[in-house]
Design a protein around this motif. Structure first.
Motif, mmCIF file in Angstrom:
data_model
loop_
_atom_site.group_PDB
_atom_site.id
_atom_site.type_symbol
_atom_site.label_atom_id
_atom_site.label_comp_id
_atom_site.label_asym_id
_atom_site.label_seq_id
_atom_site.Cartn_x
_atom_site.Cartn_y
_atom_site.Cartn_z
ATOM 1 N N VAL A 1 0.858 -1.184 0.000
ATOM 2 C CA VAL A 1 0.000 0.000 0.000
ATOM 3 C C VAL A 1 0.892 1.231 0.000
ATOM 4 C CG1 VAL A 1 -1.754 1.314 1.238
ATOM 5 C CG2 VAL A 1 -1.846 -1.176 1.248
ATOM 6 N N THR A 2 0.640 2.132 -0.931
ATOM 7 C CA THR A 2 1.387 3.384 -1.014
ATOM 8 C C THR A 2 0.459 4.537 -0.659
ATOM 9 O OG1 THR A 2 2.733 2.467 -2.804
ATOM 10 C CG2 THR A 2 2.818 4.848 -2.477
ATOM 11 N N VAL A 3 0.911 5.404 0.229
ATOM 12 C CA VAL A 3 0.121 6.559 0.653
ATOM 13 C C VAL A 3 0.936 7.813 0.381
ATOM 14 C CG1 VAL A 3 -1.075 7.686 2.555
ATOM 15 C CG2 VAL A 3 -0.972 5.185 2.462
ATOM 16 N N CYS A 4 0.323 8.748 -0.347
ATOM 17 C CA CYS A 4 0.970 10.029 -0.646
ATOM 18 C C CYS A 4 -0.089 11.121 -0.493
ATOM 19 C CB CYS A 4 1.552 10.020 -2.059
ATOM 20 S SG CYS A 4 2.587 11.441 -2.454
ATOM 21 N N PRO A 5 -0.278 11.641 0.731
ATOM 22 C CA PRO A 5 -1.371 12.598 0.985
ATOM 23 C C PRO A 5 -1.283 13.825 0.084
ATOM 24 C CG PRO A 5 -0.330 11.872 3.038
ATOM 25 C CD PRO A 5 0.537 11.395 1.925
ATOM 26 N N ARG A 6 -2.446 14.255 -0.385
ATOM 27 C CA ARG A 6 -2.486 15.445 -1.234
ATOM 28 C C ARG A 6 -2.536 16.725 -0.411
ATOM 29 N NH1 ARG A 6 -6.980 13.321 -5.679
ATOM 30 N NH2 ARG A 6 -5.804 11.481 -6.366
ATOM 31 N N VAL A 7 -3.099 16.632 0.781
ATOM 32 C CA VAL A 7 -3.176 17.793 1.674
ATOM 33 C C VAL A 7 -2.704 17.372 3.056
ATOM 34 C CG1 VAL A 7 -5.048 18.910 0.412
ATOM 35 C CG2 VAL A 7 -5.588 17.284 2.229
ATOM 36 N N ARG A 8 -2.324 18.347 3.852
ATOM 37 C CA ARG A 8 -1.885 18.088 5.218
ATOM 38 C C ARG A 8 -3.010 18.434 6.182
ATOM 39 N NH1 ARG A 8 4.220 20.552 5.769
ATOM 40 N NH2 ARG A 8 5.339 18.625 5.309
ATOM 41 N N SER A 9 -3.666 17.434 6.691
ATOM 42 C CA SER A 9 -4.746 17.668 7.646
ATOM 43 C C SER A 9 -4.151 17.917 9.027
ATOM 44 C CB SER A 9 -5.688 16.458 7.691
ATOM 45 O OG SER A 9 -6.235 16.202 6.418
ATOM 46 N N GLY A 10 -4.496 19.054 9.602
ATOM 47 C CA GLY A 10 -4.036 19.368 10.946
ATOM 48 C C GLY A 10 -2.649 19.952 11.024
ATOM 49 N N ALA A 11 -2.074 20.342 9.897
ATOM 50 C CA ALA A 11 -0.724 20.906 9.912
ATOM 51 C C ALA A 11 -0.751 22.316 10.485
ATOM 52 C CB ALA A 11 -0.150 20.929 8.504
ATOM 53 N N PRO A 12 0.232 22.688 11.305
ATOM 54 C CA PRO A 12 0.289 24.053 11.839
ATOM 55 C C PRO A 12 0.562 25.064 10.732
ATOM 56 C CG PRO A 12 2.285 22.833 12.392
ATOM 57 C CD PRO A 12 1.337 21.848 11.795
ATOM 58 N N SER A 13 0.222 26.294 10.980
ATOM 59 C CA SER A 13 0.354 27.336 9.954
ATOM 60 C C SER A 13 1.806 27.573 9.556
ATOM 61 C CB SER A 13 -0.262 28.643 10.454
ATOM 62 O OG SER A 13 0.344 29.038 11.681
ATOM 63 N N GLU A 14 2.742 27.314 10.488
ATOM 64 C CA GLU A 14 4.151 27.557 10.179
ATOM 65 C C GLU A 14 4.829 26.367 9.501
ATOM 66 O OE1 GLU A 14 3.881 26.059 14.453
ATOM 67 O OE2 GLU A 14 2.818 27.462 13.140
ATOM 68 N N ALA A 15 4.069 25.314 9.192
ATOM 69 C CA ALA A 15 4.648 24.128 8.563
ATOM 70 C C ALA A 15 5.181 24.468 7.173
ATOM 71 C CB ALA A 15 3.603 23.020 8.455
ATOM 72 N N THR A 16 6.273 23.826 6.807
ATOM 73 C CA THR A 16 6.855 24.052 5.485
ATOM 74 C C THR A 16 5.929 23.506 4.404
ATOM 75 O OG1 THR A 16 8.054 21.956 5.669
ATOM 76 C CG2 THR A 16 9.215 23.953 6.352
ATOM 77 N N PRO A 17 5.951 24.098 3.203
ATOM 78 C CA PRO A 17 5.078 23.622 2.121
ATOM 79 C C PRO A 17 5.338 22.152 1.793
ATOM 80 C CG PRO A 17 6.056 25.747 1.566
ATOM 81 C CD PRO A 17 6.745 25.269 2.803
ATOM 82 N N LEU A 18 4.282 21.461 1.427
ATOM 83 C CA LEU A 18 4.382 20.046 1.089
ATOM 84 C C LEU A 18 5.061 19.889 -0.267
ATOM 85 C CD1 LEU A 18 3.450 17.263 2.229
ATOM 86 C CD2 LEU A 18 1.405 17.494 0.812
ATOM 87 N N LEU A 19 6.001 18.961 -0.348
ATOM 88 C CA LEU A 19 6.642 18.670 -1.626
ATOM 89 C C LEU A 19 5.607 18.145 -2.614
ATOM 90 C CD1 LEU A 19 9.833 16.788 -0.335
ATOM 91 C CD2 LEU A 19 9.743 19.127 -1.222
ATOM 92 N N SER A 20 5.878 18.282 -3.893
ATOM 93 C CA SER A 20 4.955 17.772 -4.904
ATOM 94 C C SER A 20 4.836 16.256 -4.787
ATOM 95 C CB SER A 20 5.440 18.144 -6.304
ATOM 96 O OG SER A 20 6.636 17.444 -6.614
ATOM 97 N N SER A 21 3.703 15.728 -5.232
ATOM 98 C CA SER A 21 3.499 14.281 -5.176
ATOM 99 C C SER A 21 4.565 13.541 -5.965
ATOM 100 C CB SER A 21 2.105 13.926 -5.718
ATOM 101 O OG SER A 21 1.093 14.478 -4.915
ATOM 102 N N ALA A 22 4.908 14.075 -7.135
ATOM 103 C CA ALA A 22 5.918 13.416 -7.968
ATOM 104 C C ALA A 22 7.254 13.335 -7.248
ATOM 105 C CB ALA A 22 6.067 14.162 -9.291
ATOM 106 N N ARG A 23 7.641 14.415 -6.575
ATOM 107 C CA ARG A 23 8.926 14.418 -5.881
ATOM 108 C C ARG A 23 8.910 13.481 -4.680
ATOM 109 N NH1 ARG A 23 14.117 14.091 -6.206
ATOM 110 N NH2 ARG A 23 15.251 15.075 -4.482
ATOM 111 N N ARG A 24 7.810 13.466 -3.927
ATOM 112 C CA ARG A 24 7.738 12.575 -2.766
ATOM 113 C C ARG A 24 7.772 11.107 -3.186
ATOM 114 N NH1 ARG A 24 2.533 13.955 -0.020
ATOM 115 N NH2 ARG A 24 2.079 15.247 -1.835
ATOM 116 N N LEU A 25 7.091 10.775 -4.272
ATOM 117 C CA LEU A 25 7.106 9.391 -4.744
ATOM 118 C C LEU A 25 8.491 9.013 -5.268
ATOM 119 C CD1 LEU A 25 3.640 9.295 -6.530
ATOM 120 C CD2 LEU A 25 4.277 8.083 -4.438
ATOM 121 N N GLU A 26 9.168 9.967 -5.900
ATOM 122 C CA GLU A 26 10.537 9.705 -6.356
ATOM 123 C C GLU A 26 11.452 9.438 -5.161
ATOM 124 O OE1 GLU A 26 14.211 11.947 -8.733
ATOM 125 O OE2 GLU A 26 12.265 12.937 -8.497
ATOM 126 N N LEU A 27 11.324 10.258 -4.110
ATOM 127 C CA LEU A 27 12.135 10.058 -2.911
ATOM 128 C C LEU A 27 11.798 8.733 -2.233
ATOM 129 C CD1 LEU A 27 12.000 13.672 -1.415
ATOM 130 C CD2 LEU A 27 13.993 12.546 -2.428
#
Length: 426
Positions: free
Chosen positions: A310-336
């Protein structure tokens, strides 16, 4: 030799080096280079050396594979684009061979009687091969081409659908049935998991996904490991756009009977359940009851016993604080995630992947430096923190936000594993 962001697959006869097809990059390699790639491999073989792979100083890779002493497959990746590991390219060659066996049978490929005829027959494999090439660096989260585990989605309430699938397969005189949602295995019969190899499940899933435009089909297939020389029937039906059910069976039932009698009898009352599956697939491969921390950027969970993943790559950050760094793109996260999986299984975790790669490399066996068997590892990069753990039943690979303290990586990973397995029994 290759431009950046290119991946090309070549197929030649192993003995004479006659090109059969080339797929991938829009700009094909010149015939002189194809001949050189084949020639250097043949030269090495003639002197008792087996050439498996090479890498250029610009980051390009070439991987060779000979199958049944009949066909040679060569994968060539250009530097400058998404990083493609040697393990990915070797898996690509194996999957392409399995797809060709699936469609044409091993006899047709191992005993070449007419090269021009084989060229024409191989065209029927092009759609499958192109899908495999796309999945090497796709953004949909398919990892089966690399892990050789079936890409799955876990349903929240699967009992009724499982009963429907088992009954449908039995009525179709089959023990092998599967329900796929957007190319991922949602449910399958017990024999589908226990009797088919993981490689067969992967290529069958790709085949059914490639036939998604048809409402029904009756397709002869050869199982690469289970039945490489005798064809069996694959019946596939579209229950809803994106939802397919398929069975492997003998001469009965006819396609007409299965489509006009069995489909309505066993699936008409579960239309809403299937729509719920489609709705879940829009958001996650996990059921809504599973809640992951906001700082988990992506994860890959493998059941080592059933070879499901099972592969999980969330599209949004639920509950993330306002100062959280921007989420990497889905393509980049899957590559990593692919790169970290390759890093872990080829250096730390004892696995089939590591043994395959170590057999084809001349570098020192990294894991031999340990006096124990590693079961956990982590890696800190400029973009994320990675953590992997291995047990007798599972392998888990997680990408986490840089804000997670390094000492807490293990806790976050084990909590995620417990949350998924407790809710789904995976």
């Amino acid at each position: 030799m290759l431009q950046a962001e290119t991946l090309q697959l070549l197929c030649l006869t192993a003995t004479s080096g006659v090109p059969l097809f080339s797929r991938g990059s829009a700009k094909q390699l010149p015939f002189s280079i194809i001949g050189s790639l084949n020639g250097v491999h043949m030269f090495g073989a003639g002197h008792g050396a087996q050439l498996m792979s090479c890498e250029t100083d610009r980051g390009s890779r070439v991987v060779w594979g000979v199958f049944q002493e009949s066909l040679m497959l060569i994968a060539v990746s250009g530097g400058g684009g998404p990083a493609i590991s040697e393990l990915q390219l070797r898996r690509l060659l194996e999957n392409v061979w399995n797809c060709m066996v699936l469609v044409l049978g091993q006899d047709e490929l191992a005993n070449i009687r007419n090269v021009e005829r084989l060229k024409r027959e191989l065209r029927s494999c092009f759609r499958l091969i192109d899908m495999l090439l796309e999945r090497v660096s796709d953004e949909q989260g398919f990892m089966g081409d690399l892990t050789q585990c079936a890409d799955c989605m876990l349903l929240s309430h699967s009992g009724l659908l499982q009963e429907a699938l088992d009954s449908f397969a039995q009525a179709a005189e089959s023990e092998f049935g599967c329900l796929l949602v957007h190319g991922r295995v949602a449910l399958a019969t017990e024999k589908w998991w226990s009797r088919l190899t993981s490689q067969e499940v992967v290529v069958l899933s790709v085949l059914v996904h490639s036939l998604s435009g048809a409402s029904s089909c009756d397709y002869p297939v050869f199982l690469p490991q289970g039945s490489p020389t005798v064809a069996i029937r694959l019946l596939s039906f579209q229950l809803l756009p994106g939802v397919h059910v398929c069975v492997l069976c003998g001469p009965k039932p006819s396609l007409y009977k299965a489509e006009n009698e069995l489909i309505g009898r066993f699936w008409s009352t579960f239309v809403e359940n299937l729509r719920s599956c489609l709705e879940q697939a829009k958001h996650s491969t996990l059921p809504p009851s599973v809640s992951l921390r906001w700082d988990i950027q992506a994860l890959l969970l493998i059941n080592r016993e059933s070879r499901r993943a099972v592969t999980v790559c969330p599209r949004v950050r639920s509950g993330a604080p306002s100062e959280a760094t921007p989420l990497l793109s889905s393509a980049r996260r899957l590559e990593l995630l692919r790169l970290f999986y390759t890093f872990a299984v080829t250096r730390y975790f004892i696995s089939q992947e590591a043994s395959v790669l170590s057999a084809s490399t001349t570098s020192e066996d990294f894991s031999k430096g340990f006096t124990h068997v590693p079961v956990q590892c982590y890696l800190v990069t400029d973009e994320c923190k990675c953590y992997g753990l291995q047990s007798s039943q599972h392998q888990l690979f997680v990408l986490m936000d840089l804000s997670v303290p390094t000492f807490a990586l293990r806790t976050v990973a084990t909590q995620a594993l417990s949350a998924i397995t407790a809710a789904t029994g995976f």
